[in-house]
Design an enzyme around this catalytic site. Structure first.
Site, mmCIF file in Angstrom:
data_model
loop_
_atom_site.group_PDB
_atom_site.id
_atom_site.type_symbol
_atom_site.label_atom_id
_atom_site.label_comp_id
_atom_site.label_asym_id
_atom_site.label_seq_id
_atom_site.Cartn_x
_atom_site.Cartn_y
_atom_site.Cartn_z
ATOM 1 N N ARG A 157 0.972 -1.159 0.003
ATOM 2 C CA ARG A 157 0.062 -0.082 0.059
ATOM 3 C C ARG A 157 0.897 1.014 -0.022
ATOM 4 O O ARG A 157 2.170 1.310 0.023
ATOM 5 C CB ARG A 157 -0.888 -0.046 1.245
ATOM 6 N N CYS A 193 2.534 6.055 -7.968
ATOM 7 C CA CYS A 193 3.352 6.967 -8.602
ATOM 8 C C CYS A 193 2.492 8.563 -8.212
ATOM 9 O O CYS A 193 1.202 8.511 -8.970
ATOM 10 C CB CYS A 193 3.846 6.731 -9.803
ATOM 11 N N ASN A 247 -4.232 7.702 2.899
ATOM 12 C CA ASN A 247 -3.757 7.133 4.314
ATOM 13 C C ASN A 247 -2.134 7.311 4.292
ATOM 14 O O ASN A 247 -1.410 7.026 3.505
ATOM 15 C CB ASN A 247 -4.069 5.805 4.395
ATOM 16 N N GLU A 248 -1.626 7.973 5.329
ATOM 17 C CA GLU A 248 -0.257 8.135 5.633
ATOM 18 C C GLU A 248 0.666 8.418 4.330
ATOM 19 O O GLU A 248 1.361 7.486 4.078
ATOM 20 C CB GLU A 248 0.200 7.078 6.425
ATOM 21 N N CYS A 263 8.784 8.453 -5.639
ATOM 22 C CA CYS A 263 9.017 7.553 -6.788
ATOM 23 C C CYS A 263 10.048 8.310 -7.858
ATOM 24 O O CYS A 263 9.999 9.523 -8.089
ATOM 25 C CB CYS A 263 7.579 7.662 -7.710
ATOM 26 N N CYS A 278 8.270 11.042 -12.983
ATOM 27 C CA CYS A 278 8.561 11.984 -12.046
ATOM 28 C C CYS A 278 9.966 12.604 -12.241
ATOM 29 O O CYS A 278 10.248 13.722 -11.652
ATOM 30 C CB CYS A 278 8.788 10.945 -10.526
ATOM 31 N N GLU A 284 -5.337 8.185 14.876
ATOM 32 C CA GLU A 284 -5.095 6.715 14.995
ATOM 33 C C GLU A 284 -4.403 6.696 16.493
ATOM 34 O O GLU A 284 -3.211 7.483 16.443
ATOM 35 C CB GLU A 284 -4.199 6.062 13.872
ATOM 36 N N TRP A 294 3.643 -4.377 14.943
ATOM 37 C CA TRP A 294 4.836 -4.119 14.205
ATOM 38 C C TRP A 294 6.047 -3.680 15.034
ATOM 39 O O TRP A 294 6.895 -3.690 14.630
ATOM 40 C CB TRP A 294 4.459 -3.196 13.019
ATOM 41 N N GLU A 307 -2.459 -7.432 9.551
ATOM 42 C CA GLU A 307 -2.582 -6.552 11.003
ATOM 43 C C GLU A 307 -3.526 -7.468 11.989
ATOM 44 O O GLU A 307 -4.235 -6.992 12.774
ATOM 45 C CB GLU A 307 -3.028 -5.265 11.026
HETATM 46 C C1 GLA Z 1 -0.825 3.015 10.544
HETATM 47 C C2 GLA Z 1 -1.665 2.932 9.389
HETATM 48 C C3 GLA Z 1 -3.039 2.169 9.677
HETATM 49 C C4 GLA Z 1 -2.495 0.655 10.522
HETATM 50 C C5 GLA Z 1 -1.525 1.252 11.890
HETATM 51 C C6 GLA Z 1 -1.124 0.348 12.439
HETATM 52 O O1 GLA Z 1 -0.921 4.057 11.174
HETATM 53 O O2 GLA Z 1 -2.274 4.439 8.978
HETATM 54 O O3 GLA Z 1 -3.325 1.532 8.626
HETATM 55 O O4 GLA Z 1 -1.495 0.110 9.432
HETATM 56 O O5 GLA Z 1 -0.444 2.081 11.294
HETATM 57 O O6 GLA Z 1 -0.274 0.522 13.600
HETATM 58 ZN ZN ZN Z 2 6.593 8.081 -10.666
#
Ligand code: GLA
Ligand code: ZN
Length: 668
Positions: free
Chosen positions: A118, A122, A156-157, A162, A167, A313, A321, A361
């Site tokens: 995930r 690009c 997300n995050e 790339c 690029c 979060e 992890w 997860e």
């Molecule tokens: C990140 C992600 C989530 C999940 C958590 C697990 O913050 O945004 O999707 O993977 O880590 O700690």
């Molecule tokens: Zn690229």
């Protein structure tokens, strides 16, 4: 001062988290219903949905399936919950990678990645942009009037980089726009040395371990470019959302001091900042340091927009992890949740609501465990947080007033990470900033964490640890701050390079020389087993890692080195300038000096602790002020009982306990 609530129709602190109900689609009649019952029991009023849902929403190109999300949104509305609705770009469908391989990233080794994982699309790919725009527009059209829609959660995050041909082209265009001529670029990057001179724009490539890796100017510009790529992608993603749902705030979840993006820049385009916080609690006395580090991240996130943020979060139990998945001891879950609120968060949210049955997860802490009921301790801990948050309506939108600021600047960090010399690979910028910040935490004096380009107007005290790289007109702005009566504190390794990582000529700390009234002639790096000392006010404080050899040129010498060939030479100075003062700490020192020094500075500059001085060790006090009522958070980060002698009696704190008292606002 009071800001509006993040979700207008919910004038309470938000409590909830990532909810990924599509995992349970075949069992939805049983599971989803149960989810709602449990969420209500836990005092949850918001759930984040749609994160990574692209394949569930568009299983075949152009064929959209929103029915399940309709049902989820309706269910949230029926249960008086708000949806933090995500755009799905955080993970791409396999059909898309298969049909349009351009959307997959190329890494710094110039290898094209395979489909999987995930956060790895690009950002230049026209196809990815087109697909993202299409699905985001559909989401906005479909849910624009939905009563559950509260906040947009973009992707997300965001992270990574790339190096694909698309690029590279964009990078060259960025550089052309910035430097106009190759000559200017060659000077800025100092390419003549080692025959690195570019003679054609087409020769310019992103940094790589198998190619150009040594030009610090190139490395800095590549990171700035990558940041701009994310800014641009975010603007692209949000353009239909802002148009179709202008009243719904947009954010993307950040990761504290993540080094790959200058968050101070990205934050300019966010409506509200949000942060994923995963402190590495140990449940021992070391948690004081973890507490300080976590507080720093919260204050940093708050500082990005200078107003309340979202704890998007956090983990109600152990993450999956870390090498050691240690459980939260009693009180820790409450402490970490309320700590975020104390530092300016208007939400407490988790990853994730119901623990996954499989996948990557599977054993990550969640509100609802595999066991599936409200019985587990973790669920009860979450429910207790929900209950407590309900009593904190005074905090919603409340300001976090501070008269002191510590500078944390991504450009400085990048330049220090790349700098050869000093303590290669161990320049310790981040920890040093946290150490200076920590002195205020221990004193219970609120402090903002800001980027060096932010305004200094509202502060009396400004601290810039290791301000190695000086941006734009930072030195002039700092000087003006001092001249008008501010107290400025700088340290070793400051004012060495300009924005292109070119050294200042004429003596360090470059353009800050006059402000500080010193000249830094050399910098000594110490082996781990070595140390020196700073002698100040009759006490001897340990100095280690980096000791700068300075000369006072107008500044008063307050402290001196205790040993080595520079014994007796200046190590702590103060320069009176205009109506203000500029201090310089010439060596790295530990918390002892910093606590005493900042105690002295606070008194001198009239900074008041939130509660009392001194606080017991490992205890801090922070405040939120809504203009009428102040909520004071008194938090014990130790595994011991503590007693705080408050103005009206003693406050007893159990291990990891947090108490909140309310009083009239002192700012009104
Ligand atoms: C990140 C992600 C989530 C999940 C958590 C697990 O913050 O945004 O999707 O993977 O880590 O700690
Ligand atoms: Zn690229």
């Amino acid at each position: 001062m009071r800001y509006p609530p993040i979700v207008k129709k919910i004038p309470h602190l938000l409590h909830g988290g990532d909810y990924n109900p599509e995992q349970w689609l075949p069992w939805k009649d049983k599971i989803w219903k149960e989810d709602m019952r449990l969420a209500k029991l836990a005092g949850i009023n918001t759930l984040s949905v749609g994160i990574f849902s692209w394949t569930a929403l568009e299983p075949v190109e152009g064929e959209y399936h929103f029915e399940w999300l309709d049902e989820v949104m309706d269910m949230l509305a029926e249960n008086n919950m708000a949806a933090v609705l995500a755009t799905p770009s955080g993970a791409k469908p396999a059909w898309m990678s298969g049909k349009y391989p351009e959307i997959m990233r190329v890494n710094a080794m110039r290898q094209k990645e395979l489909h999987g994982g995930r956060h790895n699309h690009c950002l230049s790919s026209p196809v990815y942009r087109q697909k993202t725009l299409a699905i985001n527009t559909k989401l906005a059209e479909r849910y624009k009037n939905h009563p559950a829609l509260g906040v947009w959660h973009i992707s997300n995050e965001y992270g990574g980089e790339c190096h694909c041909p698309l690029c590279q082209e964009k990078f060259r265009a960025y550089l052309k726009e910035k430097y106009k001529t190759l000559d200017a670029l060659n000077v800025a990057w100092w390419t003549t040395f080692w025959s690195h001179t570019y003679t054609d724009w087409a020769q310019v490539e992103s940094p790589s371990p198998i190619g150009e890796g040594n030009l610090n100017g190139l490395r800095l510009d590549w990171r700035r470019f990558t940041t701009e790529q994310f800014v641009d992608f975010y603007l692209h993603e949000t353009s239909p959302l802002h148009k179709i749902t202008p009243d719904i705030p947009c954010t993307t979840n950040l990761m504290g001091t993540y080094p790959g993006i200058n968050y101070a820049r990205l934050a300019e385009v966010l409506d509200v900042a949000s942060f994923d916080s995963y402190p590495r609690w140990t449940s021992t006395e070391k948690d004081v340091e973890v507490g300080i580090r976590t507080a720093f991240n919260h204050d940093l996130t708050r500082g990005l927009k200078g107003k309340p943020f979202m704890l998007m979060e956090s983990c109600p139990s152990a993450t999956n992890w870390r090498a050691v998945a240690k459980l939260h001891r009693p009180n820790l879950h409450m402490l970490q949740s309320i700590q975020a609120v104390a530092h300016g968060s208007d939400t407490v949210q988790y990853f994730q609501f119901r623990k996954s049955r499989g996948g990557p997860e599977q054993f990550h802490g969640a509100v609802v465990d595999h066991e599936g009921t409200e019985k587990p301790r973790v669920f009860q801990d979450v429910a207790a947080v929900g209950e407590r948050l309900k009593g904190l309506d005074n905090v919603v939108g409340a300001d976090t007033p501070s008269k002191a600021a510590v500078i944390f600047d991504w450009n400085v960090r990048w330049a220090l990470d790349d700098a050869k010399g000093f303590l290669q690979d161990k320049t310790g910028y981040e920890q040093t900033v946290v150490d200076h910040y920590g002195a205020f935490w221990k004193l219970g004096i609120p402090v903002d964490v800001i980027d060096s380009t932010r305004s200094f107007d509202k502060y009396d005290v400004l601290i810039a640890p290791m301000l190695f790289l000086l941006r734009d007109n930072a030195a002039e702005r700092i000087d003006a701050f001092v001249q008008r009566g501010g107290t400025f504190i700088a340290t070793y390794a400051s004012g060495y390079v300009n924005e292109s990582a070119l050294a200042f000529l004429g003596g360090f700390p470059g353009p800050l020389k006059e402000t500080l009234g010193i000249w830094c002639e050399e910098i000594d790096a110490l082996f781990p087993e070595d140390s020196n000392s700073i002698e100040w006010q009759g006490k001897s404080y340990r100095a280690f890692d980096l000791c700068e050899l300075i000369h006072a040129e107008g500044a008063e010498v307050l402290g001196a080195y205790g040993s080595d060939f520079y014994a007796g030479q200046a190590a702590l100075t103060c320069n009176k300038r205009g109506k203000g003062k500029a201090y310089f700490i010439a060596a790295r020192t530990n918390g002892d000096l910093l606590k005493d020094f900042y105690g002295f500075i606070a008194k001198d500059a009239g900074l008041k602790p939130v509660l009392v001085d001194p606080l017991p060790e490992g205890v801090t006090a922070q405040v939120r002020d809504n203009g009428k009522t102040e909520s004071v958070f008194i938090m014990n980060f130790t595994d011991k009982d503590k007693q705080v002698k408050g103005p009206s009696g003693t406050i007893a704190l159990a291990p990891f306990e947090v108490k909140i008292i309310e009083r009239d606002s002192q700012s009104s």
